[in-house]
Design an enzyme around this catalytic site. Sequence first.
Site, PDB file in Angstrom:
ATOM      1  N   TRP A 111      12.717 -18.416 -13.264  1.00 20.11           N
ATOM      2  CA  TRP A 111      13.496 -17.451 -14.448  1.00 20.11           C
ATOM      3  C   TRP A 111      12.843 -15.766 -14.461  1.00 20.11           C
ATOM      4  O   TRP A 111      13.079 -15.508 -15.211  1.00 20.11           O
ATOM      5  CB  TRP A 111      14.051 -18.376 -15.724  1.00 20.11           C
ATOM      6  CG  TRP A 111      14.870 -18.991 -15.387  1.00 20.11           C
ATOM      7  CD1 TRP A 111      15.367 -20.491 -15.546  1.00 20.11           C
ATOM      8  CD2 TRP A 111      16.375 -18.726 -14.911  1.00 20.11           C
ATOM      9  NE1 TRP A 111      15.938 -21.233 -15.098  1.00 20.11           N
ATOM     10  CE2 TRP A 111      16.894 -20.296 -14.701  1.00 20.11           C
ATOM     11  CE3 TRP A 111      16.729 -17.817 -14.843  1.00 20.11           C
ATOM     12  CZ2 TRP A 111      18.084 -20.538 -14.319  1.00 20.11           C
ATOM     13  CZ3 TRP A 111      18.528 -17.797 -13.669  1.00 20.11           C
ATOM     14  CH2 TRP A 111      19.193 -19.497 -13.797  1.00 20.11           C
ATOM     15  N   ASP A 182      11.624 -16.074 -23.003  1.00 20.94           N
ATOM     16  CA  ASP A 182      13.471 -16.762 -22.837  1.00 20.94           C
ATOM     17  C   ASP A 182      12.233 -18.160 -23.102  1.00 20.94           C
ATOM     18  O   ASP A 182      12.534 -18.505 -22.608  1.00 20.94           O
ATOM     19  CB  ASP A 182      13.448 -16.057 -21.326  1.00 20.94           C
ATOM     20  CG  ASP A 182      14.345 -16.990 -20.494  1.00 20.94           C
ATOM     21  OD1 ASP A 182      15.180 -17.511 -20.989  1.00 20.94           O
ATOM     22  OD2 ASP A 182      14.446 -16.970 -19.543  1.00 20.94           O
ATOM     23  N   LYS A 206      22.182 -24.429 -22.633  1.00 23.38           N
ATOM     24  CA  LYS A 206      20.811 -25.959 -21.766  1.00 23.38           C
ATOM     25  C   LYS A 206      20.622 -26.882 -23.686  1.00 23.38           C
ATOM     26  O   LYS A 206      21.132 -28.393 -23.822  1.00 23.38           O
ATOM     27  CB  LYS A 206      19.585 -25.039 -21.570  1.00 23.38           C
ATOM     28  CG  LYS A 206      19.424 -24.050 -21.253  1.00 23.38           C
ATOM     29  CD  LYS A 206      20.075 -24.684 -19.758  1.00 23.38           C
ATOM     30  CE  LYS A 206      20.720 -23.375 -18.605  1.00 23.38           C
ATOM     31  NZ  LYS A 206      19.531 -22.828 -18.736  1.00 23.38           N
TER      32      LYS A 206
HETATM   33  C1  LIG Z   1      19.579 -21.553 -17.090  1.00 27.39           C
HETATM   34  C2  LIG Z   1      18.347 -19.934 -17.769  1.00 27.39           C
HETATM   35  C3  LIG Z   1      18.261 -19.023 -17.469  1.00 27.39           C
HETATM   36  C4  LIG Z   1      19.330 -18.503 -17.421  1.00 27.39           C
HETATM   37  O1  LIG Z   1      20.879 -18.425 -17.557  1.00 27.39           O
HETATM   38  P1  LIG Z   1      22.653 -17.308 -17.817  1.00 27.39           P
HETATM   39  O2  LIG Z   1      22.838 -18.086 -19.628  1.00 27.39           O
HETATM   40  O3  LIG Z   1      22.796 -18.439 -16.500  1.00 27.39           O
HETATM   41  O4  LIG Z   1      21.728 -16.253 -17.293  1.00 27.39           O
HETATM   42  C5  LIG Z   1      17.793 -17.944 -18.098  1.00 27.39           C
HETATM   43  N1  LIG Z   1      16.433 -18.819 -18.852  1.00 27.39           N
HETATM   44  C6  LIG Z   1      16.281 -20.125 -18.545  1.00 27.39           C
HETATM   45  C7  LIG Z   1      14.850 -19.933 -19.310  1.00 27.39           C
HETATM   46  C8  LIG Z   1      16.675 -20.451 -18.450  1.00 27.39           C
HETATM   47  O5  LIG Z   1      16.509 -22.232 -18.429  1.00 27.39           O
END
Ligand SMILES: *Cc1c(COP(=O)(O)O)cnc(C)c1O
Length: 372
Positions: A111, A182, A206
């Site tokens: 990511w 993030d 998540k």
């Molecule tokens: C799932 C995830 C993303 C992407 O998320 P989207 O909502 O599909 O854009 C980005 N960073 C992390 C750490 C993730 O687990």
Amino acid sequence: MTASASSATNRVFNFSAGPAALPESVLREVQDEMLCLPGAGASLLEISHRDKLFVDILHDAQDTLRSLLGISEDYSVMFMQGGATLQFSAIAANLLRGSGKRAEYLLTGSWGKKAIAEAKKEGDAVAIYDAKETNYDRLPTASDYTVSDDAAYLYYCSNETIQGVQYPSEPDCPDSVPLVSDASSDLLCRPVPVDRYGLLYACAQKNAGPAGVTMVVMRKDLLERADPNTPGYLYYKNHHDNDSEWNTPPTFAIYVLGKVARWLRDEIGGLEAMEKINREKSDSLYKIIDGSNGFYRGHAQQDCRSLMNVTFNLPSDDLTAKFIAEAATHRLAALKGHRSVGGIRASIYNAMPREGVETLGQFMTDFAAANG
Ligand SMILES: *Cc1c(COP(=O)(O)O)cnc(C)c1O
């Protein structure tokens, strides 16, 4: 038996990485209110985002997040769409574009790599650490990287969902540099010192709710850094100034997110209690991996193992396929690892009950004994 009772009995232990398991009590509340939200005479899905009933729900979700995470009034709590992926661009558009500075990234998984690729479209973005040589199985130590005092920001991903690599605490960052994280797959899994951050964000699907909403926690002084000519949806100030109603927000996702936050506060007892449970759950699986005489090999180095995504490999692809197929007969679902790491990934977010982890642990022990 009614249809809903029989489908509830058929629920599996869902180890999906995302969208992921939600607390069953939250799903039941949503079901109870689906046709008629108390006081609305209609479903939440059918009312205006300007309706006071919804605005109260939005404020309650913000307030519950503030109380769980101890977020002060120096920070804005915004709900946006576009997932975590839109944040890759929004952060760079607001804090890097036109700044004359460079943004610095710590890359510890998939990511982070995607995020820097988007930032490069907005300005000078540099990876000051990249764990690619070891296929993203580790974190940097303090001597592995140096952050410039005048960087636009330092960006990292607190939990790399695909690799199962999680920072135990914040990376070193000079006070002059906004720290950006993030936290999509670990926000709300443990307490966070929010005041160390310039901005942290997490898509909900998540660990916090359904797909469609992303939580953005941003220090208010940073809102002023961006050029007002930034494309409107990406311009954080629009969302802050309009209380996340600059355009129609994802009302249903915010409503469910608010219920998950209340569940965390009222049923679990807050983030310290949640962290304790998450440690027990993840420790029990890592113990089985470490005690398997090499039958299971963890992907992440021991000091950065994730509380949320437990990643490991088996001796062969055939055994991995057999593991997944047999696990399904024990109601253990969605265990296949991401193709870049292979093997198994057990995502054990907040909503995964202890019973699910215990069932998986017992299955892993039995499977290793039968196939090792
Ligand atoms: C799932 C995830 C993303 C992407 O998320 P989207 O909502 O599909 O854009 C980005 N960073 C992390 C750490 C993730 O687990």
